[in-house]
Design a protein around this motif. Structure first.
Motif, PDB file in Angstrom:
ATOM      1  N   ILE A  12      -1.009  -5.642   3.248  1.00 51.64           N
ATOM      2  CA  ILE A  12      -1.527  -6.185   1.994  1.00 51.64           C
ATOM      3  C   ILE A  12      -2.728  -5.371   1.511  1.00 51.64           C
ATOM      4  O   ILE A  12      -2.828  -5.030   0.333  1.00 51.64           O
ATOM      5  CB  ILE A  12      -1.923  -7.670   2.162  1.00 51.64           C
ATOM      6  N   ASP A  13      -3.610  -5.043   2.432  1.00 55.31           N
ATOM      7  CA  ASP A  13      -4.818  -4.291   2.092  1.00 55.31           C
ATOM      8  C   ASP A  13      -4.448  -2.905   1.554  1.00 55.31           C
ATOM      9  O   ASP A  13      -3.516  -2.254   2.043  1.00 55.31           O
ATOM     10  CB  ASP A  13      -5.700  -4.164   3.341  1.00 55.31           C
ATOM     11  N   SER A  14      -5.192  -2.446   0.547  1.00 53.12           N
ATOM     12  CA  SER A  14      -4.873  -1.164  -0.088  1.00 53.12           C
ATOM     13  C   SER A  14      -5.003   0.004   0.882  1.00 53.12           C
ATOM     14  O   SER A  14      -4.215   0.958   0.830  1.00 53.12           O
ATOM     15  CB  SER A  14      -5.787  -0.933  -1.300  1.00 53.12           C
ATOM     16  N   ALA A  15      -5.987  -0.060   1.792  1.00 50.34           N
ATOM     17  CA  ALA A  15      -6.157   1.020   2.776  1.00 50.34           C
ATOM     18  C   ALA A  15      -4.959   1.081   3.710  1.00 50.34           C
ATOM     19  O   ALA A  15      -4.482   2.169   4.067  1.00 50.34           O
ATOM     20  CB  ALA A  15      -7.450   0.819   3.572  1.00 50.34           C
ATOM     21  N   MET A  16      -4.431  -0.085   4.111  1.00 52.50           N
ATOM     22  CA  MET A  16      -3.262  -0.103   4.984  1.00 52.50           C
ATOM     23  C   MET A  16      -2.013   0.348   4.221  1.00 52.50           C
ATOM     24  O   MET A  16      -1.121   0.978   4.801  1.00 52.50           O
ATOM     25  CB  MET A  16      -3.054  -1.502   5.553  1.00 52.50           C
ATOM     26  N   GLN A  17      -1.952   0.034   2.943  1.00 50.30           N
ATOM     27  CA  GLN A  17      -0.830   0.517   2.142  1.00 50.30           C
ATOM     28  C   GLN A  17      -0.809   2.038   2.090  1.00 50.30           C
ATOM     29  O   GLN A  17       0.258   2.661   2.163  1.00 50.30           O
ATOM     30  CB  GLN A  17      -0.912  -0.065   0.728  1.00 50.30           C
ATOM     31  N   ARG A  18      -1.997   2.648   2.013  1.00 53.70           N
ATOM     32  CA  ARG A  18      -2.069   4.113   2.025  1.00 53.70           C
ATOM     33  C   ARG A  18      -1.619   4.665   3.368  1.00 53.70           C
ATOM     34  O   ARG A  18      -0.928   5.695   3.436  1.00 53.70           O
ATOM     35  CB  ARG A  18      -3.493   4.580   1.698  1.00 53.70           C
ATOM     36  N   VAL A  19      -1.997   3.985   4.463  1.00 49.16           N
ATOM     37  CA  VAL A  19      -1.582   4.430   5.798  1.00 49.16           C
ATOM     38  C   VAL A  19      -0.063   4.476   5.894  1.00 49.16           C
ATOM     39  O   VAL A  19       0.536   5.476   6.324  1.00 49.16           O
ATOM     40  CB  VAL A  19      -2.170   3.511   6.890  1.00 49.16           C
ATOM     41  N   TYR A  20       0.605   3.404   5.462  1.00 43.76           N
ATOM     42  CA  TYR A  20       2.065   3.341   5.610  1.00 43.76           C
ATOM     43  C   TYR A  20       2.793   4.207   4.588  1.00 43.76           C
ATOM     44  O   TYR A  20       3.939   4.620   4.825  1.00 43.76           O
ATOM     45  CB  TYR A  20       2.534   1.890   5.581  1.00 43.76           C
ATOM     46  N   THR A  21       2.143   4.494   3.474  1.00 41.42           N
ATOM     47  CA  THR A  21       2.716   5.475   2.548  1.00 41.42           C
ATOM     48  C   THR A  21       2.751   6.846   3.211  1.00 41.42           C
ATOM     49  O   THR A  21       3.743   7.590   3.113  1.00 41.42           O
ATOM     50  CB  THR A  21       1.900   5.533   1.250  1.00 41.42           C
TER      51      THR A  21
END
Length: 571
Positions: free
Chosen positions: A258-267
């Protein structure tokens, strides 16, 4: 893969339960194991002679090599003046030596494990969850290293009498262990998919013969999974269907992002998954680095090959080198056979090295050479073995700082940090705390076959207001603890005290926490007493009436000083 059973009763798949002793025998370079019974008062001999009980024509086996004899509860092995001798647990035997359950014998190319079983009551025939997980880890490791099949089943049976019947059918090498609620873990080493399914079907038939329903899911190591977590997750996910799929799903346990930083990690994970470069994952302990490594493997073209995990901080240097690269027979004391290392076991797949910052400098140099040349040399060997293994590493340490302090090689840092991912701590991902908690509630409740309880507003405030120094791992432990203590909802008093304090800072409570706990404890104790009275002290039915697992009920009975009744619970 086949398994022979050289038993007195004609070699049934599952043995009858009585006082018996066996040797589980494996011959080097053969694809099957044999179970050799040790009848009381009868000599069981090994050698090249045709008169031997176990005859083996091999240069390292003498004509009359060794004798094993069981007298009552005692088992003894004798070296018959063989040329190459025998070893028990790595030590050379001089003359005679007494054997115990679990001892390992080496006779030339033969490795045998002593197994003793007796007509034991259920309390000792079924081991607890911790012992079951430890045995499962050992069997999965053996299956991965040596490509040996092991059938694993999750069996849901609410009737203790049925469990007694099931336990009585298992072979000495098998294991039945408690899991959550009415679930039991069944471990059947050396059985392939077809053989294992037949054996599990026999267990289910016994449960139904005892008058109770049974649900089961089945998996096979190493084909369906190469880690305990993957296999257990597969079994639990498929429990509702009654059978495990022959292959695991491509994307199990997708992470909550959910967090934007984690979204960048999984991208970034998606972008680098199919690359050949090494990956370094940085983050605090418990933050979820292993989940990121699993995602890299699952989303890559290597997904159908093994994902092998090794914690570099868990082993001393000498053992760590052997685990990574394997060893040849005779490489050191106790190395009685060749052992494949994790690099070879993960060939074609991914090797995840957790806490690589803890690796000793001397071993760092060897790892660097392997990464550069794609060749490994087993400990005690000279031959180079080619491996196609992708490395994903993780650490909570500042490796650049470790380089400055001389504790980590700079050239290895450049090599493993081909691509670096940083996983933020849970306190910086506040939006994910409650969704993660609810995810753990659902998954754990499903494992316990109970409806998932809801979080009260006070519990949500407590979860959101706490700093989580242990990150996701600490959150999961807190939820699992709460599920043992809670009723139909998880309230703030079901959480650890330090979370209660955090909740009080976010949302003050009207009454003192101690008073609330005391009042609820009295109500809970009265409810448990009433349920036991209604159900005539039958713990299984009382737990069902209360909406708890049987294990949770027993925990609460111990907590409130309610002694378990002497009468056996038969469901």
């Amino acid at each position: 893969m086949a398994t022979d059973f050289l038993t007195q009763d004609g070699g049934t798949l599952l043995a009858t339960h009585q006082e018996r002793a066996f040797l589980v025998v494996h011959v080097e370079a053969e694809s099957k194991s044999q179970m050799l019974e040790l009848p009381e008062g009868v000599d069981v001999t090994f050698g090249r002679s045709r008169g031997s009980t176990f005859m083996l024509d091999h240069e390292k086996v003498s004509r009359n090599h060794a004798r094993v004899r069981r007298t009552g509860s005692e088992i003894e092995i004798e070296d018959l003046q063989s040329r190459n001798g025998i070893r028990v647990n790595g030590a050379r035997v001089e003359g005679k030596q007494r054997l115990a359950h679990g001892d390992e014998l080496v006779i030339g190319p033969i490795v045998a494990i002593v197994n003793v079983t007796s007509g034991l009551p259920r309390s000792t025939a079924v081991v607890d969850a911790a012992a079951g997980e430890a045995r499962l880890r050992a069997e999965v490791d053996r299956a991965v290293r040596y490509h040996r099949s092991c059938t694993i089943a999750l069996l849901r049976v609410a009737n203790d009498a049925a469990i007694d019947r099931i336990a009585s059918l298992l072979r000495p090498m098998d294991l039945l262990a408690e899991e959550a609620g009415d679930d039991y873990l069944v471990i059947l080493p050396e059985l392939g998919r077809a053989e294992g399914s037949r054996a599990v079907d026999q267990l289910v038939e016994q449960a139904r013969a005892a008058g109770t329903a049974a649900l089961v899911s089945v998996a096979l190591a190493p084909e369906d999974g190469t880690t305990v977590e993957t296999l257990i997750g597969l079994l639990r996910a498929s429990m509702r269907t009654g059978r495990a799929p022959e292959r695991p799903p491509r994307n199990p346990d997708a992470p909550i992002v959910i967090d934007s930083a984690m979204q960048r990690v999984y991208t970034l994970v998606d972008r680098i998954a199919d690359a050949t470069m090494t990956v370094l994952i940085l983050g605090e302990t418990g933050v979820g680095k292993e989940l990121v490594a699993e995602a890299i493997h699952r989303r890559s073209g290597r997904r159908d090959k093994p994902l092998i995990k090794l914690n570099c901080a868990a082993l001393p240097e000498t053992l760590l080198e052997s685990e990574l690269f394997g060893h040849e027979r005779g490489a050191f004391t106790g190395a009685d056979k060749r052992k494949l290392g994790f690099f070879e076991a993960a060939d074609g797949g991914t090797l995840f090295l957790d806490e690589i910052g803890e690796m000793p400098l001397t071993l760092q140099a060897k790892l660097l050479r392997v990464l550069e040349r794609k060749l490994i040399t087993r400990v005690g060997g000279t031959a180079e073995v080619s491996v196609d293994t992708r490395l994903v590493a993780a650490t909570h340490r500042d490796l650049e700082g470790e380089v400055r302090l001389g504790r980590f090689r700079q050239d290895l840092l450049f090599r493993v940090g081909g691509f670096t991912l940083v996983v933020p701590p849970l306190r910086d991902r506040a939006a994910e705390i409650v969704p993660l908690a609810e995810h753990f509630i659902r998954t754990t409740s499903d494992e316990q076959a109970r409806p998932p309880p809801a979080l009260t507003a006070a519990a949500r405030d407590a979860l959101a207001g706490y700093g989580w120094p242990g990150n996701v791992r600490e959150l999961k432990n807190a939820i699992e603890r709460a599920l043992v203590l809670c009723g139909e909802v998880i309230d703030i008093i079901d959480l650890p005290d330090k979370l209660c304090d955090a909740g009080a800072r976010v949302r003050p409570v009207a009454a003192a926490a101690a008073d609330v706990r005391g009042q609820l404890a009295e109500v809970e104790r009265a409810a448990i007493t009433a349920a036991l009275d209604i159900e005539d002290n039958n713990q299984t039915r009382a737990a069902r009436r209360l909406g708890l697992s049987r294990r949770a009920l027993i925990y609460k009975m111990e907590k409130y000083g309610l002694k378990a009744p002497p009468k056996q619970d038969v469901g």
